[in-house]
Design a protein around this motif. Sequence first.
Motif, mmCIF file in Angstrom:
data_model
loop_
_atom_site.group_PDB
_atom_site.id
_atom_site.type_symbol
_atom_site.label_atom_id
_atom_site.label_comp_id
_atom_site.label_asym_id
_atom_site.label_seq_id
_atom_site.Cartn_x
_atom_site.Cartn_y
_atom_site.Cartn_z
ATOM 1 N N THR A 26 0.829 -1.208 0.000
ATOM 2 C CA THR A 26 0.000 0.000 0.000
ATOM 3 C C THR A 26 0.865 1.260 0.000
ATOM 4 N N ARG A 27 0.488 2.234 -0.832
ATOM 5 C CA ARG A 27 1.192 3.524 -0.857
ATOM 6 C C ARG A 27 0.585 4.432 0.196
ATOM 7 N N LEU A 28 1.421 4.969 1.068
ATOM 8 C CA LEU A 28 0.991 5.886 2.116
ATOM 9 C C LEU A 28 1.381 7.297 1.684
ATOM 10 N N ASP A 29 0.387 8.067 1.274
ATOM 11 C CA ASP A 29 0.638 9.405 0.735
ATOM 12 C C ASP A 29 0.726 10.434 1.860
ATOM 13 N N TYR A 30 1.819 11.167 1.911
ATOM 14 C CA TYR A 30 2.035 12.157 2.965
ATOM 15 C C TYR A 30 0.917 13.195 3.004
ATOM 16 N N LYS A 31 0.566 13.739 1.836
ATOM 17 C CA LYS A 31 -0.424 14.813 1.792
ATOM 18 C C LYS A 31 -1.786 14.329 2.257
ATOM 19 N N LYS A 32 -2.170 13.144 1.828
ATOM 20 C CA LYS A 32 -3.468 12.601 2.224
ATOM 21 C C LYS A 32 -3.527 12.380 3.733
ATOM 22 N N ILE A 33 -2.452 11.821 4.297
ATOM 23 C CA ILE A 33 -2.415 11.559 5.737
ATOM 24 C C ILE A 33 -2.409 12.867 6.520
ATOM 25 N N SER A 34 -1.649 13.845 6.036
ATOM 26 C CA SER A 34 -1.589 15.134 6.743
ATOM 27 C C SER A 34 -2.956 15.822 6.731
ATOM 28 N N THR A 35 -3.690 15.692 5.619
ATOM 29 C CA THR A 35 -5.035 16.277 5.534
ATOM 30 C C THR A 35 -5.986 15.572 6.506
ATOM 31 N N GLU A 36 -5.920 14.240 6.545
ATOM 32 C CA GLU A 36 -6.787 13.463 7.434
ATOM 33 C C GLU A 36 -6.534 13.798 8.906
ATOM 34 N N LEU A 37 -5.262 14.052 9.252
ATOM 35 C CA LEU A 37 -4.910 14.312 10.645
ATOM 36 C C LEU A 37 -4.913 15.794 10.989
ATOM 37 N N GLY A 38 -5.058 16.652 9.991
ATOM 38 C CA GLY A 38 -5.079 18.090 10.236
ATOM 39 C C GLY A 38 -3.733 18.654 10.647
ATOM 40 N N VAL A 39 -2.660 18.122 10.032
ATOM 41 C CA VAL A 39 -1.304 18.583 10.340
ATOM 42 C C VAL A 39 -0.582 18.874 9.026
ATOM 43 N N SER A 40 0.611 19.456 9.129
ATOM 44 C CA SER A 40 1.423 19.668 7.933
ATOM 45 C C SER A 40 2.109 18.355 7.547
ATOM 46 N N THR A 41 2.727 18.350 6.381
ATOM 47 C CA THR A 41 3.403 17.124 5.938
ATOM 48 C C THR A 41 4.725 16.886 6.671
ATOM 49 N N THR A 42 5.275 17.916 7.298
ATOM 50 C CA THR A 42 6.583 17.767 7.956
ATOM 51 C C THR A 42 6.584 16.698 9.055
ATOM 52 N N PRO A 43 5.663 16.747 10.040
ATOM 53 C CA PRO A 43 5.677 15.697 11.059
ATOM 54 C C PRO A 43 5.297 14.324 10.490
ATOM 55 N N VAL A 44 4.508 14.309 9.399
ATOM 56 C CA VAL A 44 4.169 13.033 8.761
ATOM 57 C C VAL A 44 5.432 12.408 8.171
#
Length: 238
Positions: A26-44
Amino acid sequence: MATLLPEKIYNHLRKKLLAGEFHAGTRLDYKKISTELGVSTTPVREAMGKLASEGLVDLVPRAGAIVRKLGEQEAVQLYGVREAIETYAAAKATEMISERGLNQLEALLKKMHGLIESACPGPDDIMTGESLVGFLEADLAFHMTIIEAAGNPKLTKLAGDSHIHSRIFGVERFGHEKALLEEADEIHNSIYQALRARDGAAASKLLGQHISRSLELTLAHINRASWWRNQPAETVLS
C-alpha cells in the motif's frame, strides 16, 4: 508539544499497520495523511522516517512510503525470531503467569472459538471481514498475554515488533479457511492447558509447533502468490 507530534503520528500509523488497515504494497501518501490528521506534511515525513527505520515501510521519492512486502527469506528469518522468543517466553510464563492471566487466555480462547462457530457454520466456510479482524486481534492478544507473563519488558517489545512485522508483511489473505482456524483453535487450547498445568516443556514445544505451522502456511501463500504473478494472462484467466 510540537516535538511530540511526529511521535503521535508514528503511533497512529503503527496502530493502523498492526490493525491490518494498510496491506503490504500500500502507498501511504504524505499529503493525504496530513489532511486526514489536520497537520502539515513535515511531522508526517518524520513519522514515516521512523517507520522506515524499523523496516515497516520503504520511502520512495515523489511517491511517499510503501508498506513493505515479505519475501521467502525474510519470512524464515522473522518466524525464526518469533520461535526463539515465544518458546522461551512460554516456558517462563508457566512459572510466573497469574490466575488472572490464565483467565484472560481462557476468555480469548472462548472469543476465538465463538467467532469460528458464528462466522463459519459450514465445514467449507471462509472467515472474512470484521469476524476475521476480531479473530486476529484475539490471536495477537493470546500470544502477547503469554509473552507478557514471562515478566521481561525487553522480550515483550521484541515479540511485539516481530508480530507487527509478520502481520503487516504477510501475504495478503482475504479470508481464512475454517479448517485452519480450527487447527489454530486446537493448538491454542493445548498451549493454554500446558500453561495451566505449569508444564513449561509442553508449552514451549506446542508454541514452537504453532509458529512452525504458521511459517509453513505463510511460505505456501508467498509461493502461490508468486506463481500467479508469473503466469501469462491467458493462463490465469483460463
